[in-house]
Design an enzyme around this catalytic site. Sequence first.
Site, PDB file in Angstrom:
ATOM      1  CG  ASP A   1      -1.964   1.072   1.225  1.00  0.00           C
ATOM      2  OD1 ASP A   1      -1.795   2.071   0.500  1.00  0.00           O
ATOM      3  OD2 ASP A   1      -2.969   0.929   1.949  1.00  0.00           O
TER       4      ASP A   1
ATOM      5  CB  SER B   1      -3.383  15.333 -13.695  1.00  0.00           C
ATOM      6  OG  SER B   1      -4.579  15.528 -14.426  1.00  0.00           O
TER       7      SER B   1
ATOM      8  CE1 TYR C   1      -6.802  12.700 -10.442  1.00  0.00           C
ATOM      9  CE2 TYR C   1      -7.238  14.581 -11.862  1.00  0.00           C
ATOM     10  CZ  TYR C   1      -6.544  13.419 -11.599  1.00  0.00           C
ATOM     11  OH  TYR C   1      -5.578  12.978 -12.479  1.00  0.00           O
TER      12      TYR C   1
ATOM     13  CE  LYS D   1      -3.262  13.562 -10.072  1.00  0.00           C
ATOM     14  NZ  LYS D   1      -2.095  12.642 -10.015  1.00  0.00           N
TER      15      LYS D   1
END
Length: 277
Positions: free
Chosen positions: A59, A142, A155, A159
């Site tokens: 993990d 991204s 999200y 980023k």
Amino acid sequence: MNLKDQVVFITGGASGLGRALVERFVTEGAKVGVLDRSEKGIQELESMHPGRVIGVAGDARLLADNKTAVQRCVDSFGKINTLIPNVGIWDYNTPLVDIPDERIDESFDEIFQINVKSGLLAVKAALPYLVSSRGGVIFTISNAGFYPNGGGPLYTASKHALIGVVKELAFELAPYVRVNGVAPGGMATDLRGPQSLGMGDRSISSIPLGELLESVLPIGRMPDVREYTGAYVFFANHGDAAPATGAVLNYDGGMGVRGLFSAVGGKDLEEKLKLQK
């Protein structure tokens, strides 16, 4: 470009962009260590590239698992020249208004732990070896690190946070370790969503992303996942990229130079919030 003397460590390397990066760096002559949650994916990579790829199933949100994987890489290959923190999930553009009140804390924590914390832990685990090799870190970011509507607020925030991490670590680790980032655009992978929002089994491959991006991207098509790997090879090359640190490469098919379709994204807010007009 020959990287035959380099050792690259990649988190999230058993599928999608991570797997494409493993394949590319092996082709370039490097040896590769991998941390990924998929035991099957790790075994496939090791069997396909015996003696060139080793991995640990674990993990990426746990420092202990990062340290175990880093140590196995160093025990096998002697060093780490380049670290690529590449673990991530996507929120499928879920807007704030659609996140249930009882899920927002959990979903925030899940996305930031996977998208941001995991990268910090990878650097923490590999740092002694990166300093010793005068190596580099390449974060996968991204297009959502620069522009809205590449994800929902969770999200997109994660980023943007990674861009801050790149700049801060480039300062903190200078002059020993270079820290940069690559910000890819859309691609056909098995990228999943947050468990906390019921999207853990949802794959981005279920979306006709190629069709959607064909009319959006200035290059006229969605890049193949393998086409994104060259930027990482560039940053990993200490000769060609020696001056680069604290840099983030927009590598998204030209999203920043396209025209805008709409200036507003909340036309249906009154309906969603059940407000009277």
